[in-house]
Every structure is written in structure tokens, then in C-alpha cells.
Design a protein around this motif. Structure first.
Motif, PDB file in Angstrom:
ATOM      1  N   TRP A 134       0.893  -0.999  -0.277  1.00 16.51           N
ATOM      2  CA  TRP A 134      -0.164   0.096   0.051  1.00 16.51           C
ATOM      3  C   TRP A 134       1.257   1.070  -0.048  1.00 16.51           C
ATOM      4  N   TRP A 135       1.676   1.102   0.609  1.00 12.86           N
ATOM      5  CA  TRP A 135       2.735   2.491   0.918  1.00 12.86           C
ATOM      6  C   TRP A 135       3.571   2.634  -0.159  1.00 12.86           C
ATOM      7  N   THR A 136       3.772   1.532  -0.741  1.00 12.73           N
ATOM      8  CA  THR A 136       5.232   2.007  -2.051  1.00 12.73           C
ATOM      9  C   THR A 136       4.187   2.712  -2.903  1.00 12.73           C
ATOM     10  N   ARG A 137       2.335   1.975  -3.242  1.00 14.65           N
ATOM     11  CA  ARG A 137       2.119   2.949  -4.147  1.00 14.65           C
ATOM     12  C   ARG A 137       2.291   4.296  -4.907  1.00 14.65           C
ATOM     13  N   PRO A 138       2.757   4.730  -6.206  1.00 13.63           N
ATOM     14  CA  PRO A 138       2.534   5.458  -6.196  1.00 13.63           C
ATOM     15  C   PRO A 138       1.262   6.990  -6.235  1.00 13.63           C
ATOM     16  N   HIS A 139       0.622   5.963  -6.308  1.00 11.79           N
ATOM     17  CA  HIS A 139      -1.061   6.894  -6.009  1.00 11.79           C
ATOM     18  C   HIS A 139      -1.208   7.416  -4.642  1.00 11.79           C
ATOM     19  N   THR A 140      -0.572   6.194  -3.469  1.00 10.33           N
ATOM     20  CA  THR A 140      -0.353   6.935  -2.651  1.00 10.33           C
ATOM     21  C   THR A 140       0.830   7.996  -2.170  1.00 10.33           C
ATOM     22  N   ARG A 141       1.867   7.194  -2.264  1.00  9.24           N
ATOM     23  CA  ARG A 141       2.273   8.338  -2.223  1.00  9.24           C
ATOM     24  C   ARG A 141       2.537   9.914  -2.655  1.00  9.24           C
ATOM     25  N   GLY A 142       2.055  10.189  -3.902  1.00 13.51           N
ATOM     26  CA  GLY A 142       1.411  11.453  -4.001  1.00 13.51           C
ATOM     27  C   GLY A 142       0.224  12.274  -3.148  1.00 13.51           C
ATOM     28  N   ALA A 143      -0.650  10.778  -2.578  1.00 11.98           N
ATOM     29  CA  ALA A 143      -1.671  11.118  -1.557  1.00 11.98           C
ATOM     30  C   ALA A 143      -1.395  12.182  -0.156  1.00 11.98           C
ATOM     31  N   PHE A 144      -0.169  11.292   0.733  1.00 14.34           N
ATOM     32  CA  PHE A 144       0.512  11.884   1.166  1.00 14.34           C
ATOM     33  C   PHE A 144       1.865  12.764   1.833  1.00 14.34           C
ATOM     34  N   LYS A 145       1.491  13.459   0.192  1.00 11.44           N
ATOM     35  CA  LYS A 145       2.645  15.003  -0.816  1.00 11.44           C
ATOM     36  C   LYS A 145       1.342  16.111  -0.385  1.00 11.44           C
ATOM     37  N   ARG A 146       0.052  15.583  -1.052  1.00  7.43           N
ATOM     38  CA  ARG A 146      -0.813  16.518  -0.837  1.00  7.43           C
ATOM     39  C   ARG A 146      -1.536  16.611   0.574  1.00  7.43           C
ATOM     40  N   LEU A 147      -1.448  15.680   1.351  1.00  5.97           N
ATOM     41  CA  LEU A 147      -1.714  15.271   2.905  1.00  5.97           C
ATOM     42  C   LEU A 147      -0.494  16.767   3.212  1.00  5.97           C
ATOM     43  N   ALA A 148       0.008  16.418   3.155  1.00  3.66           N
ATOM     44  CA  ALA A 148       1.636  17.278   4.136  1.00  3.66           C
ATOM     45  C   ALA A 148       1.367  18.389   3.047  1.00  3.66           C
ATOM     46  N   GLY A 149       0.826  19.059   2.187  1.00  3.49           N
ATOM     47  CA  GLY A 149       1.109  20.683   1.603  1.00  3.49           C
ATOM     48  C   GLY A 149       2.129  20.548   0.859  1.00  3.49           C
ATOM     49  N   GLY A 150       2.478  19.070   0.449  1.00  2.00           N
ATOM     50  CA  GLY A 150       3.917  19.768  -0.186  1.00  2.00           C
ATOM     51  C   GLY A 150       5.503  19.495   0.123  1.00  2.00           C
ATOM     52  N   ASP A 151       5.311  19.723   1.525  1.00  2.00           N
ATOM     53  CA  ASP A 151       6.603  19.818   2.605  1.00  2.00           C
ATOM     54  C   ASP A 151       6.786  19.302   3.316  1.00  2.00           C
ATOM     55  N   PRO A 152       8.600  18.748   2.554  1.00  2.00           N
ATOM     56  CA  PRO A 152       9.128  17.703   3.351  1.00  2.00           C
ATOM     57  C   PRO A 152       9.303  17.097   5.081  1.00  2.00           C
ATOM     58  N   ALA A 153       8.919  18.637   5.394  1.00  2.00           N
ATOM     59  CA  ALA A 153       9.099  18.707   6.377  1.00  2.00           C
ATOM     60  C   ALA A 153       8.403  18.062   7.655  1.00  2.00           C
ATOM     61  N   ALA A 154       7.306  18.947   7.382  1.00  2.00           N
ATOM     62  CA  ALA A 154       5.885  18.085   7.307  1.00  2.00           C
ATOM     63  C   ALA A 154       5.319  16.952   7.226  1.00  2.00           C
TER      64      ALA A 154
END
Length: 232
Positions: A134-154
Motif C-alpha cells: 500500500w505504502w509504495t504505490r505511487p498513488h499513496t505517495r502522491g496522496a501523502f504529499k498532498r496531505l502534507a501540503g507539499g512540504d517535506p518537513a511537515a
């Protein structure tokens, strides 16, 4: 030996015109990509005005045709030796258009920042085939980035909190607010409309059968019970 600065008036008049803007843009792009300012640049459909501007810049007789080619080494030498800019072609372009970003280095730094952001979940989910898939799916990673607001620190904080909750499951009999408070310090962090809540509930759906016992919600809050929007 006296070192003279750039002749800004000549620089703007000869190289900073609308007719040479294509040349500046190409040079900036090449430099930003980390490529050397050597070789040629060609404009396949040059207007008469663009051709005259380049002929003047290079100090050559009027040329003909539609294709227009500029040798960057020649242009660099002219810029330096004519006194237009002693720093050369790149310095002249930056004088006219601003600092040239190192897009290659910036991209590498951003990729490294996101790799660090993923680490808490990469490590926590290692060994769980369901969650790793689940975690390594590109869709999951993309959603994760959006949920973090595109901020790697957050994103790293979000990943750490999500990892803490997922590794605490199954948590049969533990109220969601208590589990959320223990993991994140926020009793509402696992609400279904919060980033951590959405990730945890999405991950919970794909966990192995032995880990699917849900934490207890003593208040039966609809927002906690609700299924999250798809995350992966």
C-alpha cells in the motif's frame, strides 16, 4: 591591473532586446540544467529583426535565411573581450535576467528531502507485506504529499505520527482519542477528516487479518467511524 565592470548600457542595448530574448531563455535553460555554455543554439524560424540583432551582436555582415545559429563560445568571447561583461556570457545573462537557478541540484535536494520524509513509514512498515504494498504505490505517495501540503518537513512529522499509530495496532479496547493523544499529542488527530486519520484508516483497510481490530470509539463519533477518502 585595473578590472572594469560590465557596461550595462551596451549590455542591455545589444543583448537585452526583445529580438534576443530567445537567446537569453535558451542560455538560462542550458545553464540551469548544469550544461556547459558551449556548442550552438539554433532558431529555426528567425524573423528579419532577430537575424539583424544577432548579426549586430556578433559583429558580422548581414546574413540571410530563416534558420539562425549562434556559437556560444564565440558569443562568450565577444562578451568578454568587447568589455560588455568581463564575467562572460553566463554573468551577462544573469545581469539581465537575474540569478540562474541550479535546477539539477535543486531537484536532487528535493528528492533527498522527500526520501527523508518517507523514512519513518518506510522503516515502520518494513516486513508487513500488506502495508508495504500500500505504502509504495505511487498513488499513496502522491496522496501523502498532498496531505502534507507539499512540504517535506511537515511530511516527515506526518509520517512519524502515522507510523506510530499503525505500529500500535491492533489496539482493541483503546479509545481513538486516547490512541491519537498517545501517538501525536492531539486527541483529534485520528478524526477521519485529518491527514493522519485518513492515512491510518486507509492503511488499516489493507493490514493483515490479525491486525484489523479497530480501536474503540466510546463516543461513536460519525467523523471517526466514517471511511476516509481514498488515499491508496
Amino acid at each position: 591591473m585595473t578590472t572594469h565592470g560590465p557596461d550595462l548600457d551596451r549590455l542591455a542595448r545589444i543583448l537585452g532586446t526583445p529580438e534576443t530574448s530567445w537567446l537569453l531563455e535558451r542560455i538560462r535553460k542550458r545553464a540551469a540544467e548544469g550544461r556547459t555554455l558551449t556548442g550552438t543554439l539554433t532558431l529555426s524560424t528567425a524573423s528579419p529583426a532577430q537575424r539583424r540583432a544577432v548579426d549586430t551582436l556578433l559583429g558580422r555582415a548581414p546574413s540571410r535565411g530563416t534558420s539562425l545559429t549562434v556559437r556560444l563560445e564565440e558569443l562568450d568571447a565577444i562578451v568578454r573581450t568587447s568589455g560588455i561583461h568581463p564575467g562572460g556570457l553566463r554573468a551577462a545573462v544573469e545581469e539581465l535576467t537575474g540569478p540562474i537557478p541550479d535546477t539539477k541540484a535543486n531537484a536532487q535536494a528535493e528528492a533527498q528531502a522527500w526520501r527523508r520524509a518517507y523514512e519513518p513509514l518506510d522503516q515502520a512498515l518494513s516486513g508487513n507485506a500488506f502495508l508495504e504494498a500500500w505504502w509504495t504505490r505511487p498513488h499513496t505517495r502522491g496522496a501523502f504529499k498532498r496531505l502534507a501540503g507539499g512540504d517535506p518537513a511537515a511530511a516527515r512529522t506526518l509520517a512519524a505520527h502515522t507510523a506510530t499509530v499503525l505500529t500500535a495496532l491492533p489496539a482493541d479496547g483503546v479509545a481513538l482519542p486516547i490512541l491519537a493523544a498517545r501517538a501525536t499529542g492531539d486527541a483529534h488527530a485520528l478524526d477521519a477528516d485529518r491527514p493522519i486519520g485518513r492515512l491510518v484508516l486507509a492503511g488499516h483497510r489493507v493490514m493483515g487479518p490479525l491486525a484489523r481490530t479497530r480501536p474503540r470509539d466510546p463516543d461513536h463519533r460519525p467523523e471517526v467511524r466514517a471511511a476516509p477518502r481514498p488515499v491508496g
